[in-house]
Design a protein around this motif. Structure first.
Motif, PDB file in Angstrom:
ATOM      1  N   TYR A 164       1.206  -1.524   0.268  1.00 24.92           N
ATOM      2  CA  TYR A 164       0.335   0.317   0.282  1.00 24.92           C
ATOM      3  C   TYR A 164       0.764   1.406  -0.029  1.00 24.92           C
ATOM      4  O   TYR A 164       2.268   1.511   0.426  1.00 24.92           O
ATOM      5  CB  TYR A 164      -1.141  -0.079   0.984  1.00 24.92           C
ATOM      6  CG  TYR A 164      -1.707  -0.833   1.130  1.00 24.92           C
ATOM      7  CD1 TYR A 164      -3.792  -0.500   1.102  1.00 24.92           C
ATOM      8  CD2 TYR A 164      -1.569  -2.704   2.219  1.00 24.92           C
ATOM      9  CE1 TYR A 164      -4.121  -1.988   0.640  1.00 24.92           C
ATOM     10  CE2 TYR A 164      -2.550  -3.209   1.975  1.00 24.92           C
ATOM     11  CZ  TYR A 164      -3.802  -2.963   1.503  1.00 24.92           C
ATOM     12  OH  TYR A 164      -4.662  -4.455   1.451  1.00 24.92           O
ATOM     13  N   VAL A 166       1.081   5.179   0.916  1.00 28.09           N
ATOM     14  CA  VAL A 166      -0.327   6.418   1.999  1.00 28.09           C
ATOM     15  C   VAL A 166       0.518   7.485   1.858  1.00 28.09           C
ATOM     16  O   VAL A 166       1.470   8.049   2.551  1.00 28.09           O
ATOM     17  CB  VAL A 166      -0.630   6.115   3.468  1.00 28.09           C
ATOM     18  CG1 VAL A 166      -1.197   6.598   4.232  1.00 28.09           C
ATOM     19  CG2 VAL A 166      -1.278   4.956   3.669  1.00 28.09           C
ATOM     20  N   THR A 173      -4.959  11.707   8.853  1.00 22.29           N
ATOM     21  CA  THR A 173      -6.144  11.271   7.514  1.00 22.29           C
ATOM     22  C   THR A 173      -5.308   9.810   7.149  1.00 22.29           C
ATOM     23  O   THR A 173      -5.397   9.226   7.033  1.00 22.29           O
ATOM     24  CB  THR A 173      -6.578  12.264   6.892  1.00 22.29           C
ATOM     25  OG1 THR A 173      -5.087  13.390   6.040  1.00 22.29           O
ATOM     26  CG2 THR A 173      -7.577  13.084   6.807  1.00 22.29           C
ATOM     27  N   GLN A 176      -5.957   7.426   9.554  1.00 25.32           N
ATOM     28  CA  GLN A 176      -7.435   6.507   9.445  1.00 25.32           C
ATOM     29  C   GLN A 176      -6.808   5.526   8.737  1.00 25.32           C
ATOM     30  O   GLN A 176      -7.774   4.302   8.764  1.00 25.32           O
ATOM     31  CB  GLN A 176      -8.502   7.879   8.972  1.00 25.32           C
ATOM     32  CG  GLN A 176      -9.122   8.631   9.852  1.00 25.32           C
ATOM     33  CD  GLN A 176      -9.816   9.760   9.595  1.00 25.32           C
ATOM     34  OE1 GLN A 176      -9.701   9.932   8.715  1.00 25.32           O
ATOM     35  NE2 GLN A 176     -10.560  10.535  10.702  1.00 25.32           N
ATOM     36  N   LYS A 177      -6.568   6.424   6.878  1.00 24.30           N
ATOM     37  CA  LYS A 177      -6.401   4.905   6.273  1.00 24.30           C
ATOM     38  C   LYS A 177      -5.427   3.931   6.021  1.00 24.30           C
ATOM     39  O   LYS A 177      -5.707   3.052   5.669  1.00 24.30           O
ATOM     40  CB  LYS A 177      -4.744   5.924   5.089  1.00 24.30           C
ATOM     41  CG  LYS A 177      -6.366   7.152   4.080  1.00 24.30           C
ATOM     42  CD  LYS A 177      -5.263   7.981   3.370  1.00 24.30           C
ATOM     43  CE  LYS A 177      -6.019   8.901   2.640  1.00 24.30           C
ATOM     44  NZ  LYS A 177      -4.833  10.293   2.377  1.00 24.30           N
ATOM     45  N   THR A 180      -7.751   1.243   8.291  1.00 24.72           N
ATOM     46  CA  THR A 180      -8.625   1.305   6.848  1.00 24.72           C
ATOM     47  C   THR A 180      -8.072  -0.220   6.352  1.00 24.72           C
ATOM     48  O   THR A 180      -8.745  -0.969   6.141  1.00 24.72           O
ATOM     49  CB  THR A 180      -9.073   2.375   6.067  1.00 24.72           C
ATOM     50  OG1 THR A 180      -9.886   3.327   6.207  1.00 24.72           O
ATOM     51  CG2 THR A 180     -10.202   1.673   5.085  1.00 24.72           C
TER      52      THR A 180
ATOM     53  N   THR B 183     -11.969   1.869   0.321  1.00 25.60           N
ATOM     54  CA  THR B 183     -11.058   2.789   0.568  1.00 25.60           C
ATOM     55  C   THR B 183      -9.324   2.227   0.527  1.00 25.60           C
ATOM     56  O   THR B 183      -8.939   2.568   0.226  1.00 25.60           O
ATOM     57  CB  THR B 183     -11.151   2.723   1.764  1.00 25.60           C
ATOM     58  OG1 THR B 183     -12.734   3.531   1.643  1.00 25.60           O
ATOM     59  CG2 THR B 183     -10.839   4.275   2.031  1.00 25.60           C
ATOM     60  N   ALA B 184      -9.347   0.953   1.035  1.00 28.12           N
ATOM     61  CA  ALA B 184      -7.802   0.431   1.408  1.00 28.12           C
ATOM     62  C   ALA B 184      -7.863  -0.260   0.341  1.00 28.12           C
ATOM     63  O   ALA B 184      -6.378   0.176  -0.792  1.00 28.12           O
ATOM     64  CB  ALA B 184      -8.023  -0.834   2.102  1.00 28.12           C
ATOM     65  N   HIS B 187      -6.100   2.175  -2.250  1.00 25.71           N
ATOM     66  CA  HIS B 187      -4.106   2.740  -1.324  1.00 25.71           C
ATOM     67  C   HIS B 187      -3.499   1.555  -1.481  1.00 25.71           C
ATOM     68  O   HIS B 187      -1.886   1.323  -1.728  1.00 25.71           O
ATOM     69  CB  HIS B 187      -4.514   2.744   0.096  1.00 25.71           C
ATOM     70  CG  HIS B 187      -4.817   4.346   0.521  1.00 25.71           C
ATOM     71  ND1 HIS B 187      -6.316   4.256   0.204  1.00 25.71           N
ATOM     72  CD2 HIS B 187      -4.804   5.687   0.495  1.00 25.71           C
ATOM     73  CE1 HIS B 187      -6.849   5.215   0.794  1.00 25.71           C
ATOM     74  NE2 HIS B 187      -5.445   6.001   0.567  1.00 25.71           N
TER      75      HIS B 187
END
Lengths: 205, 205
Positions: A164, A166, A173, A176-177, A180, B183-184, B187
């Motif tokens: 991932y 970010v 935020t 939060q990501k 998630t 959402t994940a 990313h």
């Protein structure tokens, strides 16, 4: 037996704010465990053994390397840094999620050993902002900063080795990501094969 | 050019509530597009052409098959059902996320063609509850229900072909889990390689 915990590995170029993000992530999610690095360097003012680092002597560190007690280790300016294996594996086996903040070279070594971990790369909103942050720290020379920002062979190209990406536009935020991502990862089919077999065992006739 | 949209494929055994979940997901997220199936069966009372299904004549459906206009299709009790390719691809290319609710056989065919989609399998909290739900619908015989609940060769074993498993304990929480997964997924590094190159192009000197 509890479900295996997640290893959450967080990396990113220096100055991206990954340290702040990890601290805030752990503060907001006290159930998460933080993997503390072992180091042979001297504690700085305010640093506590067993909280910020495990401060160990050089010969002890060499023994840890020899016994394969470290998931990864590196020498930086004459000091050794490493990730103790036992703590991480124990927490994961007990169902706890473990956060590991580590540089890209270390992260790739850990990924070889624990590929089922979740590898997250933090990037700045812009390189100007990154340069600005590094400047403000005042611990790196302009030369070092420029070297890091070299996109062709620099740290940013490592992003492709992570699961991932970010963007750290705001700490809140970005945290939060990551939360998630952790929640979503817990629903991945390959982490939940037991869900189906349990469903079948308990109810099928 | 907008970032490519996500194809979100939702499957699960009959009676798991995937239809309700998808309706609620689309209601709460009006930016999501719903992939409407084409079918040759007659509309039921209240069903609207272009909303619930694209109702087409059999020869038109045959032409669609012939022209490779369908991502997948199947014949069920003499009626044809299929997923028009053009609508899905257009929405994805325009950056919209598309939800496709489809049976496991169809989902696997779509997965062959669009492996970068997100494949989510909905399961019930227990098989007793699933049997109960199917009974209440009253459209399936006990024989059919038992066949579906056969864990050895039944639909549940298909879960391993999906990326995520979501337990439908409550519609609201199941919908939230799917929103989290979407959402994940946005990313994921492999969907964001342009992030790094844009960062480098605009700022590196």
């Amino acid at each position: 037996m509890p479900q295996q915990g997640l290893l959450i590995v967080v990396s990113g170029p220096s100055g991206t704010g990954k340290g702040t993000i990890c601290r805030e992530l752990l503060r907001s999610n006290p159930q998460l465990k933080y993997s503390i690095s072992a180091t042979t360097r001297q504690p700085r003012v305010g640093e506590v053994d067993g909280v910020n680092y495990l401060f160990v002597a050089k010969d002890k560190f060499q023994t840890m390397i020899h016994n394969d007690d470290l998931l990864e280790w590196a020498e930086v300016y004459g000091n050794f840094y490493g990730t103790p294996r036992q703590y991480v594996l124990e927490q994961l086996n007990n169902g706890y999620d473990v956060v590991l903040e580590i540089d890209t070279q270390g992260a790739l070594k850990v990924k070889d050993k624990i590929p089922e971990g979740v590898y997250i790369y933090i990037i700045p909103p812009s390189l100007d902002e990154l340069a600005d942050r590094i400047h403000k720290r005042g611990t790196d020379s302009l030369e070092t900063i420029k070297k890091r920002l070299n996109c062709a062979g620099g740290e940013l190209t490592q992003a492709q080795n992570y699961h991932y990406i970010v963007v750290n536009d705001q700490v809140e935020t970005a945290v939060q990501k990551i939360e998630t991502i952790i929640t979503a990862e817990k629903h991945r089919a390959d982490r939940n094969s037991d869900l189906i077999s349990r469903l079948c065992q308990t109810n099928c006739t």
